[in-house]
Design a protein around this motif. Structure first.
Motif, PDB file in Angstrom:
ATOM      1  N   ASP A   2       0.836  -1.196   0.000  1.00  0.00           N
ATOM      2  CA  ASP A   2       0.000   0.000   0.000  1.00  0.00           C
ATOM      3  C   ASP A   2       0.877   1.254   0.000  1.00  0.00           C
ATOM      4  OD1 ASP A   2      -2.776   1.265   0.476  1.00  0.00           O
ATOM      5  OD2 ASP A   2      -1.543   2.124   2.063  1.00  0.00           O
ATOM      6  N   ALA A   3       1.960   1.238   0.764  1.00  0.00           N
ATOM      7  CA  ALA A   3       2.876   2.385   0.815  1.00  0.00           C
ATOM      8  C   ALA A   3       3.561   2.611  -0.528  1.00  0.00           C
ATOM      9  CB  ALA A   3       3.913   2.177   1.914  1.00  0.00           C
ATOM     10  N   VAL A   4       3.962   1.521  -1.178  1.00  0.00           N
ATOM     11  CA  VAL A   4       4.584   1.639  -2.509  1.00  0.00           C
ATOM     12  C   VAL A   4       3.586   2.228  -3.501  1.00  0.00           C
ATOM     13  CG1 VAL A   4       5.563   0.367  -4.453  1.00  0.00           C
ATOM     14  CG2 VAL A   4       6.219  -0.228  -2.116  1.00  0.00           C
ATOM     15  N   GLY A   5       2.361   1.695  -3.497  1.00  0.00           N
ATOM     16  CA  GLY A   5       1.334   2.219  -4.394  1.00  0.00           C
ATOM     17  C   GLY A   5       1.035   3.680  -4.124  1.00  0.00           C
ATOM     18  N   LEU A   6       0.994   4.046  -2.849  1.00  0.00           N
ATOM     19  CA  LEU A   6       0.738   5.433  -2.466  1.00  0.00           C
ATOM     20  C   LEU A   6       1.813   6.356  -3.043  1.00  0.00           C
ATOM     21  CD1 LEU A   6      -1.252   6.996  -0.402  1.00  0.00           C
ATOM     22  CD2 LEU A   6       0.760   7.012   1.083  1.00  0.00           C
ATOM     23  N   GLY A   7       3.083   5.949  -2.877  1.00  0.00           N
ATOM     24  CA  GLY A   7       4.185   6.772  -3.364  1.00  0.00           C
ATOM     25  C   GLY A   7       4.189   6.930  -4.871  1.00  0.00           C
ATOM     26  N   VAL A   8       3.938   5.844  -5.578  1.00  0.00           N
ATOM     27  CA  VAL A   8       3.984   5.890  -7.042  1.00  0.00           C
ATOM     28  C   VAL A   8       2.763   6.622  -7.607  1.00  0.00           C
ATOM     29  CG1 VAL A   8       3.954   4.498  -9.143  1.00  0.00           C
ATOM     30  CG2 VAL A   8       5.383   3.812  -7.218  1.00  0.00           C
ATOM     31  N   PHE A   9       1.584   6.355  -7.049  1.00  0.00           N
ATOM     32  CA  PHE A   9       0.358   6.937  -7.606  1.00  0.00           C
ATOM     33  C   PHE A   9       0.247   8.437  -7.368  1.00  0.00           C
ATOM     34  CE2 PHE A   9      -3.212   3.680  -8.593  1.00  0.00           C
ATOM     35  CZ  PHE A   9      -2.441   3.203  -9.642  1.00  0.00           C
ATOM     36  N   CYS A  10       0.744   8.931  -6.243  1.00  0.00           N
ATOM     37  CA  CYS A  10       0.663  10.379  -6.036  1.00  0.00           C
ATOM     38  C   CYS A  10       1.525  11.097  -7.065  1.00  0.00           C
ATOM     39  CB  CYS A  10       1.069  10.755  -4.612  1.00  0.00           C
ATOM     40  SG  CYS A  10       2.811  10.564  -4.198  1.00  0.00           S
ATOM     41  N   VAL A  11       2.632  10.486  -7.442  1.00  0.00           N
ATOM     42  CA  VAL A  11       3.503  11.058  -8.471  1.00  0.00           C
ATOM     43  C   VAL A  11       2.847  10.956  -9.848  1.00  0.00           C
ATOM     44  CG1 VAL A  11       5.702  10.785  -9.683  1.00  0.00           C
ATOM     45  CG2 VAL A  11       5.616  10.645  -7.186  1.00  0.00           C
ATOM     46  N   ALA A  12       2.378   9.762 -10.205  1.00  0.00           N
ATOM     47  CA  ALA A  12       1.760   9.556 -11.513  1.00  0.00           C
ATOM     48  C   ALA A  12       0.520  10.421 -11.688  1.00  0.00           C
ATOM     49  CB  ALA A  12       1.402   8.075 -11.690  1.00  0.00           C
ATOM     50  N   GLY A  13      -0.291  10.531 -10.629  1.00  0.00           N
ATOM     51  CA  GLY A  13      -1.503  11.337 -10.718  1.00  0.00           C
ATOM     52  C   GLY A  13      -1.206  12.811 -10.908  1.00  0.00           C
ATOM     53  N   THR A  14      -0.216  13.320 -10.191  1.00  0.00           N
ATOM     54  CA  THR A  14       0.144  14.736 -10.320  1.00  0.00           C
ATOM     55  C   THR A  14       0.720  15.023 -11.699  1.00  0.00           C
ATOM     56  OG1 THR A  14       0.653  14.760  -7.953  1.00  0.00           O
ATOM     57  CG2 THR A  14       1.425  16.630  -9.267  1.00  0.00           C
ATOM     58  N   ILE A  15       1.566  14.134 -12.178  1.00  0.00           N
ATOM     59  CA  ILE A  15       2.157  14.317 -13.514  1.00  0.00           C
ATOM     60  C   ILE A  15       1.065  14.371 -14.578  1.00  0.00           C
ATOM     61  CG2 ILE A  15       3.505  13.159 -15.317  1.00  0.00           C
ATOM     62  CD1 ILE A  15       5.385  12.171 -13.134  1.00  0.00           C
ATOM     63  N   LYS A  16       0.100  13.448 -14.508  1.00  0.00           N
ATOM     64  CA  LYS A  16      -0.949  13.417 -15.519  1.00  0.00           C
ATOM     65  C   LYS A  16      -1.815  14.672 -15.436  1.00  0.00           C
ATOM     66  CE  LYS A  16      -4.034  10.264 -17.890  1.00  0.00           C
ATOM     67  NZ  LYS A  16      -4.506   8.858 -17.992  1.00  0.00           N
ATOM     68  N   ALA A  17      -2.086  15.137 -14.208  1.00  0.00           N
ATOM     69  CA  ALA A  17      -2.866  16.365 -14.052  1.00  0.00           C
ATOM     70  C   ALA A  17      -2.124  17.563 -14.633  1.00  0.00           C
ATOM     71  CB  ALA A  17      -3.169  16.593 -12.576  1.00  0.00           C
ATOM     72  N   LEU A  18      -0.822  17.652 -14.391  1.00  0.00           N
ATOM     73  CA  LEU A  18      -0.024  18.738 -14.959  1.00  0.00           C
ATOM     74  C   LEU A  18       0.041  18.640 -16.474  1.00  0.00           C
ATOM     75  CD1 LEU A  18       2.923  18.780 -12.378  1.00  0.00           C
ATOM     76  CD2 LEU A  18       1.163  20.543 -12.654  1.00  0.00           C
ATOM     77  N   ASN A  19       0.162  17.430 -16.976  1.00  0.00           N
ATOM     78  CA  ASN A  19       0.182  17.230 -18.427  1.00  0.00           C
ATOM     79  C   ASN A  19      -1.105  17.695 -19.087  1.00  0.00           C
ATOM     80  OD1 ASN A  19       2.755  16.174 -18.524  1.00  0.00           O
ATOM     81  ND2 ASN A  19       2.101  14.029 -18.575  1.00  0.00           N
ATOM     82  N   HIS A  20      -2.219  17.650 -18.345  1.00  0.00           N
ATOM     83  CA  HIS A  20      -3.503  18.089 -18.889  1.00  0.00           C
ATOM     84  C   HIS A  20      -3.780  19.562 -18.599  1.00  0.00           C
ATOM     85  CE1 HIS A  20      -4.280  13.904 -19.787  1.00  0.00           C
ATOM     86  NE2 HIS A  20      -5.380  14.258 -20.405  1.00  0.00           N
ATOM     87  N   GLY A  21      -2.760  20.291 -18.172  1.00  0.00           N
ATOM     88  CA  GLY A  21      -2.877  21.736 -18.049  1.00  0.00           C
ATOM     89  C   GLY A  21      -3.405  22.263 -16.741  1.00  0.00           C
ATOM     90  N   LEU A  22      -3.547  21.429 -15.717  1.00  0.00           N
ATOM     91  CA  LEU A  22      -4.019  21.917 -14.431  1.00  0.00           C
ATOM     92  C   LEU A  22      -2.950  22.777 -13.753  1.00  0.00           C
ATOM     93  CD1 LEU A  22      -6.252  19.763 -14.853  1.00  0.00           C
ATOM     94  CD2 LEU A  22      -6.136  19.333 -12.396  1.00  0.00           C
ATOM     95  N   HIS A  23      -3.416  23.761 -12.994  1.00  0.00           N
ATOM     96  CA  HIS A  23      -2.523  24.564 -12.156  1.00  0.00           C
ATOM     97  C   HIS A  23      -1.881  23.638 -11.122  1.00  0.00           C
ATOM     98  CE1 HIS A  23      -1.431  27.355  -8.884  1.00  0.00           C
ATOM     99  NE2 HIS A  23      -1.358  28.285  -9.833  1.00  0.00           N
ATOM    100  N   PRO A  24      -0.644  23.925 -10.683  1.00  0.00           N
ATOM    101  CA  PRO A  24       0.025  23.038  -9.732  1.00  0.00           C
ATOM    102  C   PRO A  24      -0.768  22.720  -8.471  1.00  0.00           C
ATOM    103  CG  PRO A  24       1.616  24.566 -10.635  1.00  0.00           C
ATOM    104  CD  PRO A  24       0.275  24.983 -11.174  1.00  0.00           C
ATOM    105  N   LEU A  25      -1.519  23.675  -7.908  1.00  0.00           N
ATOM    106  CA  LEU A  25      -2.242  23.400  -6.663  1.00  0.00           C
ATOM    107  C   LEU A  25      -3.344  22.344  -6.829  1.00  0.00           C
ATOM    108  CD1 LEU A  25      -2.459  26.873  -4.878  1.00  0.00           C
ATOM    109  CD2 LEU A  25      -1.054  24.891  -4.298  1.00  0.00           C
ATOM    110  N   PRO A  26      -4.261  22.509  -7.804  1.00  0.00           N
ATOM    111  CA  PRO A  26      -5.238  21.428  -7.993  1.00  0.00           C
ATOM    112  C   PRO A  26      -4.589  20.136  -8.481  1.00  0.00           C
ATOM    113  CG  PRO A  26      -5.546  23.153  -9.649  1.00  0.00           C
ATOM    114  CD  PRO A  26      -4.606  23.691  -8.613  1.00  0.00           C
ATOM    115  N   ALA A  27      -3.458  20.238  -9.180  1.00  0.00           N
ATOM    116  CA  ALA A  27      -2.755  19.031  -9.610  1.00  0.00           C
ATOM    117  C   ALA A  27      -2.246  18.258  -8.401  1.00  0.00           C
ATOM    118  CB  ALA A  27      -1.597  19.395 -10.541  1.00  0.00           C
ATOM    119  N   ILE A  28      -1.776  18.990  -7.376  1.00  0.00           N
ATOM    120  CA  ILE A  28      -1.328  18.344  -6.138  1.00  0.00           C
ATOM    121  C   ILE A  28      -2.492  17.610  -5.476  1.00  0.00           C
ATOM    122  CG2 ILE A  28      -0.553  18.800  -3.773  1.00  0.00           C
ATOM    123  CD1 ILE A  28       1.150  21.097  -4.952  1.00  0.00           C
TER     124      ILE A  28
END
Length: 211
Positions: free
Chosen positions: A101-127
């Motif tokens: 669960d900890a590994v998934g948490l670490g990887v998914f928070c990164v992957a999710g933020t990257i994808k949100a930034l790639n779709h043009g979201l501002h850094p705060l909502p991307a976080i």
């Protein structure tokens, strides 16, 4: 949509690592709860894909990649099969549930933020969306398994904070044009593991007893 801040292949690899780790945590919890083979598979799928599906719906990436890329859909079944046949050899299953669960948490928070930034979201909502990607599947897993989600349990070690640390680090590094996803993922993983090791918990409301 903005220019991608990271190679799509890196995004896919991060997603698949997170999916497998979360799926294994869900499958092992299902084994501990004495679920049958169907229950193990369902809990693995929901844990692995729940956060990512929510992320994709929010940013308008529809249909969600979990339903268009068979790697995403089939990887949780592989994790479920591994747990189904090999769990007797895994000592202290709860420890493995928490680790994956900890590994998934670490990887998914990164992957999710990257994808949100790639779709043009501002850094705060991307976080925020990156953290939601990381904690969404685990919350659904706990609810289906009949547990209070770790995110909300007063006796649980901090859960959302590590995801927010990883997501914030991704956004900061992206702004500085020095994005290294592994660094952010390891930071989130380290905070979560330290919380588990030392029992770090979020404070309760003033005057409320922990018991």
């Amino acid at each position: 949509m903005s220019t991608a801040i990271v190679n799509p292949l890196v995004q896919e690899v991060l997603d698949l690592i997170g999916i497998f780790a979360f799926a294994l945590s869900g499958a092992l919890l299902a084994v501990r709860k004495r679920f049958d083979a169907v229950g193990i598979a369902v809990l693995a799928e929901v844990t692995a894909l729940g956060g990512g599906v929510f992320r994709d719906l929010v940013i308008g990436a529809v249909p969600p990649v979990a339903f268009t890329d068979m790697q995403y859909f089939l990887t949780p079944f592989a994790a479920a099969a591994l747990a189904f046949f090999w769990h007797p050899r895994l000592a202290r299953i709860r420890r493995f549930v928490l680790l994956f669960d900890a590994v998934g948490l670490g990887v998914f928070c990164v992957a999710g933020t990257i994808k949100a930034l790639n779709h043009g979201l501002h850094p705060l909502p991307a976080i925020a969306l990156g953290a939601a990607t990381a904690i969404g599947g685990g919350a659904l897993r706990d609810v289906l398994a009949g547990d209070v989600p770790a995110l909300l349990h007063p006796e649980s070690e901090i859960y959302a904070v590590p995801a927010l640390v990883g997501s914030s680090l991704v956004a900061l590094l992206a702004v500085l044009h020095d994005l290294t996803p592994l660094t952010a993922a390891l930071a989130a993983l380290a905070v979560r593991l330290l919380a588990l090791r030392y029992g770090w918990r979020a404070p309760l409301a003033r005057g409320v007893s922990s018991r």
